[in-house]
Design an enzyme around this catalytic site. Structure first.
Site, mmCIF file in Angstrom:
data_model
loop_
_atom_site.group_PDB
_atom_site.id
_atom_site.type_symbol
_atom_site.label_atom_id
_atom_site.label_comp_id
_atom_site.label_asym_id
_atom_site.label_seq_id
_atom_site.Cartn_x
_atom_site.Cartn_y
_atom_site.Cartn_z
ATOM 1 N N ARG A 102 -10.690 -8.068 9.028
ATOM 2 C CA ARG A 102 -10.459 -9.044 7.940
ATOM 3 C C ARG A 102 -11.341 -10.270 8.150
ATOM 4 N NH1 ARG A 102 -4.417 -7.841 8.219
ATOM 5 N NH2 ARG A 102 -4.223 -6.139 6.735
ATOM 6 N N CYS A 140 -6.213 -17.453 13.405
ATOM 7 C CA CYS A 140 -5.917 -16.699 14.628
ATOM 8 C C CYS A 140 -6.194 -17.581 15.847
ATOM 9 C CB CYS A 140 -6.815 -15.465 14.717
ATOM 10 S SG CYS A 140 -6.663 -14.387 13.299
ATOM 11 N N CYS A 152 -13.486 -8.024 13.779
ATOM 12 C CA CYS A 152 -12.279 -8.117 12.942
ATOM 13 C C CYS A 152 -12.455 -7.447 11.579
ATOM 14 C CB CYS A 152 -11.924 -9.579 12.724
ATOM 15 S SG CYS A 152 -10.531 -9.789 11.599
ATOM 16 N N ASP A 173 -8.185 3.869 9.104
ATOM 17 C CA ASP A 173 -7.811 3.322 7.800
ATOM 18 C C ASP A 173 -8.916 3.761 6.857
ATOM 19 O OD1 ASP A 173 -5.539 1.564 7.007
ATOM 20 O OD2 ASP A 173 -5.941 0.765 9.010
ATOM 21 N N ARG A 181 0.830 -1.207 0.000
ATOM 22 C CA ARG A 181 0.000 0.000 0.000
ATOM 23 C C ARG A 181 0.869 1.265 0.000
ATOM 24 N NH1 ARG A 181 -4.904 -1.116 2.353
ATOM 25 N NH2 ARG A 181 -3.809 -2.437 3.833
ATOM 26 N N TYR A 182 1.971 1.220 0.714
ATOM 27 C CA TYR A 182 2.898 2.350 0.798
ATOM 28 C C TYR A 182 4.227 1.901 0.192
ATOM 29 C CZ TYR A 182 -0.304 3.644 4.619
ATOM 30 O OH TYR A 182 -1.400 3.935 5.372
ATOM 31 N N LYS A 186 -3.746 5.076 6.136
ATOM 32 C CA LYS A 186 -4.161 5.595 7.443
ATOM 33 C C LYS A 186 -4.142 7.111 7.467
ATOM 34 C CE LYS A 186 -2.710 1.734 10.263
ATOM 35 N NZ LYS A 186 -2.470 0.868 9.095
ATOM 36 N N ARG A 237 7.020 -0.254 2.550
ATOM 37 C CA ARG A 237 6.680 -1.398 3.387
ATOM 38 C C ARG A 237 5.612 -2.264 2.744
ATOM 39 N NH1 ARG A 237 5.178 3.538 5.031
ATOM 40 N NH2 ARG A 237 3.204 3.920 6.062
ATOM 41 N N CYS A 243 -11.938 -12.231 16.736
ATOM 42 C CA CYS A 243 -12.532 -11.020 17.289
ATOM 43 C C CYS A 243 -13.809 -10.721 16.500
ATOM 44 C CB CYS A 243 -11.549 -9.870 17.165
ATOM 45 S SG CYS A 243 -9.899 -10.309 17.769
ATOM 46 N N ASP A 299 -13.135 -0.274 11.799
ATOM 47 C CA ASP A 299 -13.307 -0.317 10.341
ATOM 48 C C ASP A 299 -14.738 -0.701 9.968
ATOM 49 O OD1 ASP A 299 -10.628 0.322 9.538
ATOM 50 O OD2 ASP A 299 -10.042 -1.608 10.394
HETATM 51 S S1 SF4 Z 1 -8.535 -8.726 14.667
HETATM 52 FE FE1 SF4 Z 1 -8.924 -10.309 13.115
HETATM 53 S S2 SF4 Z 1 -6.891 -10.864 12.347
HETATM 54 FE FE2 SF4 Z 1 -6.593 -9.831 14.330
HETATM 55 S S3 SF4 Z 1 -6.576 -11.494 15.879
HETATM 56 FE FE3 SF4 Z 1 -8.677 -10.695 15.765
HETATM 57 S S4 SF4 Z 1 -9.654 -12.097 14.300
HETATM 58 FE FE4 SF4 Z 1 -7.452 -12.323 13.979
#
Ligand code: SF4
Length: 350
Positions: free
Chosen positions: A113, A104, A111, A311, A91-92, A318, A95, A108, A274
């Protein structure tokens, strides 16, 4: 190495007393779309008598996750827009993200993603895809930093991490390797001597960015795990997400950032949530976030101040949400990206 046996189904959460039986069917419906994992460490942090427990809110599925609002999107920060090949997001200029794994230790509920991670998600990069990703990094001399994210790269075995670090160490222009992880908090026993050794490579600087959102996550065991990483010469940063019902409170944020600093983890980013699908119940408005961050300024040491960032939806990178980067226009926020271009950010729904 000993692995934590996580709770992975709605029925297991009910059995463990983390989900009322009356919410089983709803949680099962959510689980058909988004993965569940609650480690025993996280389960032990949840107050089963508190229906609004801020730890449970982050990990126990909720029917609200099936309500998708029009502004939400499957790829909220535009990873795909900047992915020249599988496993790389560029993206940049200086990096890249190297997404080695999409699994994971916990999942979460907010999340960013969530459409990509989980046992049914994009999985682990194949050896051939990893070869191509490493080749891309080697072919781009402007890449100074490689950020291992995903998924949580610290679920990989020490052997695989060591192999990856060895290959990155062979690329002269890569100077810094950064790992984004929740492991020291949610599965601290995993941070043992072999894992720590695998994160280091001669001639490269390793950073670990630790994701935690509530001060109760910074247990003795989590602080000790961070301490082992820092003692080994790894620099630690924090990243947190500002979440309604979890940490949208100045006292909670102050305790969180003080906890990080005490654990030798420098507060780095406080992310505005997000626009991930089914996460509207977690979102605060940018104005609320700015008021919280302003209140924090007067209250705690400068050491405890992260940068509050958004983001920008669509992959524009960002933007710090300091007032100078944001202006109001008809109820929506106009946010300026790092190139000086303006983007509209929608108001929080009623
Ligand atoms: S935010 Fe998403 S990618 Fe990060 S630990 Fe939680 S579930 Fe996994």
């Amino acid at each position: 190495m000993k692995h934590d046996k996580a709770l992975r189904t709605a029925a297991e959460l009910v059995e463990a007393g983390l989900l009322p039986a009356g919410r089983l069917a709803a949680a099962e419906a959510v689980a058909r779309k988004y993965a569940i994992a609650v480690t025993s460490t996280v389960a032990g942090l949840i107050d089963r008598d508190d229906p609004d427990d801020p730890i449970a809110r982050q990990f126990v599925p909720d029917l609200a996750e099936l309500s998708v609002t029009p502004e939400e999107r499957a790829d909220p920060i535009g990873d795909q827009t900047h992915s020249p090949l599988e496993g790389i997001v560029h993206r940049y200029p200086d990096r890249v993200l190297l997404k080695a794994v999409h699994v994971c230790p916990v999942y979460c509920r907010f999340c960013f993603r969530r459409e990509m991670v989980g046992p049914e998600g994009l999985g682990t990069l194949s050896p051939e895809a990893m070869d191509r990703a490493i080749g891309y990094i080697a072919d781009h001399p402007e890449i100074w930093e490689v950020i291992l994210t995903g998924g949580d790269p610290l679920v990989l075995s020490a052997r695989r991490l060591e192999d990856m670090m060895r290959r990155l160490a062979a690329i002269a222009h890569v100077k810094v390797v950064r790992f984004h992880t929740r492991v020291p908090v949610v599965e601290p026993e995993r941070v043992d001597g072999s894992l720590i050794a695998a994160l280091k490579a001669s001639g490269k600087t390793t950073y670990v960015a630790l994701h935690a959102n509530h001060p109760r996550e910074l247990t003795e065991a989590a602080r000790a795990a961070a301490g082992r990483l820092v003692d080994a010469g790894i620099v630690m940063l924090s990243q947190s997400v500002l979440l309604r019902g979890v940490n949208d409170d100045v006292e909670v944020l102050a305790a969180l950032f003080r906890g990080f600093v005490e654990a030798r983890v420098k507060p780095y980013y406080l992310h505005h949530p997000d626009l991930a699908p089914g996460t509207a119940h977690f979102r605060v408005s940018i104005a609320e976030g700015q008021a919280l961050v302003k209140a924090l300024r007067g209250r705690v040491s400068g050491l405890c101040q992260p940068t509050y960032v958004l983001d920008i939806p669509g992959g524009y990178g960002k933007a710090p949400l300091a007032a100078a980067n944001v202006r109001d226009e008809d109820g929506a926020c106009m946010v300026t990206d790092w190139r000086g271009r303006e983007h509209v950010y929608p108001p929080v729904g009623e």
